[in-house]
Design a protein around this motif. Sequence first.
Motif, mmCIF file in Angstrom:
data_model
loop_
_atom_site.group_PDB
_atom_site.id
_atom_site.type_symbol
_atom_site.label_atom_id
_atom_site.label_comp_id
_atom_site.label_asym_id
_atom_site.label_seq_id
_atom_site.Cartn_x
_atom_site.Cartn_y
_atom_site.Cartn_z
ATOM 1 N N ILE A 146 8.754 23.692 123.929
ATOM 2 C CA ILE A 146 8.277 23.325 125.269
ATOM 3 C C ILE A 146 8.299 24.552 126.178
ATOM 4 C CG2 ILE A 146 10.602 22.614 126.020
ATOM 5 C CD1 ILE A 146 9.162 20.377 127.675
ATOM 6 N N SER A 147 7.293 24.660 127.018
ATOM 7 C CA SER A 147 7.320 25.698 128.052
ATOM 8 C C SER A 147 8.520 25.419 128.953
ATOM 9 C CB SER A 147 6.025 25.663 128.869
ATOM 10 O OG SER A 147 4.929 26.017 128.066
ATOM 11 N N GLN A 148 9.370 26.391 129.076
ATOM 12 C CA GLN A 148 10.707 26.145 129.643
ATOM 13 C C GLN A 148 10.691 25.637 131.076
ATOM 14 O OE1 GLN A 148 13.263 29.499 129.045
ATOM 15 N NE2 GLN A 148 15.050 28.505 129.963
ATOM 16 N N PRO A 181 13.162 25.308 124.108
ATOM 17 C CA PRO A 181 12.476 25.932 125.239
ATOM 18 C C PRO A 181 12.061 27.373 124.977
ATOM 19 C CG PRO A 181 14.841 25.723 125.668
ATOM 20 C CD PRO A 181 14.604 25.146 124.309
ATOM 21 N N VAL A 182 10.884 27.707 125.487
ATOM 22 C CA VAL A 182 10.380 29.086 125.401
ATOM 23 C C VAL A 182 9.717 29.409 126.737
ATOM 24 C CG1 VAL A 182 8.816 30.687 124.237
ATOM 25 C CG2 VAL A 182 9.869 28.832 122.920
ATOM 26 N N CYS A 183 10.099 30.529 127.335
ATOM 27 C CA CYS A 183 9.349 31.062 128.477
ATOM 28 C C CYS A 183 8.893 32.464 128.112
ATOM 29 C CB CYS A 183 10.166 31.102 129.765
ATOM 30 S SG CYS A 183 9.176 31.835 131.108
ATOM 31 N N PRO A 184 7.651 32.602 127.703
ATOM 32 C CA PRO A 184 7.181 33.910 127.240
ATOM 33 C C PRO A 184 7.347 35.009 128.287
ATOM 34 C CG PRO A 184 5.548 32.219 126.777
ATOM 35 C CD PRO A 184 6.616 31.564 127.591
HETATM 36 S S1 SF4 Z 1 5.396 31.624 131.140
HETATM 37 FE FE1 SF4 Z 1 7.300 30.566 131.623
HETATM 38 S S2 SF4 Z 1 7.079 29.879 133.729
HETATM 39 FE FE2 SF4 Z 1 5.020 30.404 132.974
HETATM 40 S S3 SF4 Z 1 4.187 28.467 132.215
HETATM 41 FE FE3 SF4 Z 1 5.132 29.503 130.477
HETATM 42 S S4 SF4 Z 1 7.237 28.703 130.421
HETATM 43 FE FE4 SF4 Z 1 6.399 28.190 132.416
#
Ligand code: SF4
Length: 174
Positions: free
Chosen positions: A11-13, A44-47
Amino acid sequence: MANTIPVRVGISQCLLGDNVRYDGGHKHDSVLIETLGRHVEWVPVCPEVEVGLGTPREPMHLVGDPQAPRLVTLNTGVDHTDVMHRFAQKRVRELEALNLSGFVFKSASPSCGIREVSLFTTQSVETRDSIGLFARAFMEHFPEMPVEDESRLHDPQAVKDFLERVLAYRRSRN
Ligand code: SF4
């Protein structure tokens, strides 16, 4: 014997409520978390944070060719494309080891969006036909894995359908 390994879904974090967005905020999606979240273990992953851009950070957008866009900061024009490509290739290999069965991406993000992401052509015309850089790398690496964005998972039937696809994918891998 029953499979006791949890059903893992990436999931997008920011959707989990973590303050990882460019503005220091989040995009907590309570509907998604309370419905699908009952059945899966989130990964969770936030690139953008994981690539080292920090929070808060200058916002970015996609420019150029919709099939091979550049990821560029809005005001200062810093190009993060190559570093994001390198990160994405490494991260998808790490995720492979976690046996994910699906991924829920944040819509409209230049890193995470899976469809209709805003892009500016070289003539500065805005279109909505691109894909976020990390999401593209993920879908190329896992072409069969169910993916969706949160904007399409707000009605019970859509959540049920997505969960069924996730479980079918998991069965096909066991
Ligand atoms: S890069 Fe990080 S803050 Fe931006 S949409 Fe993806 S998970 Fe959310």
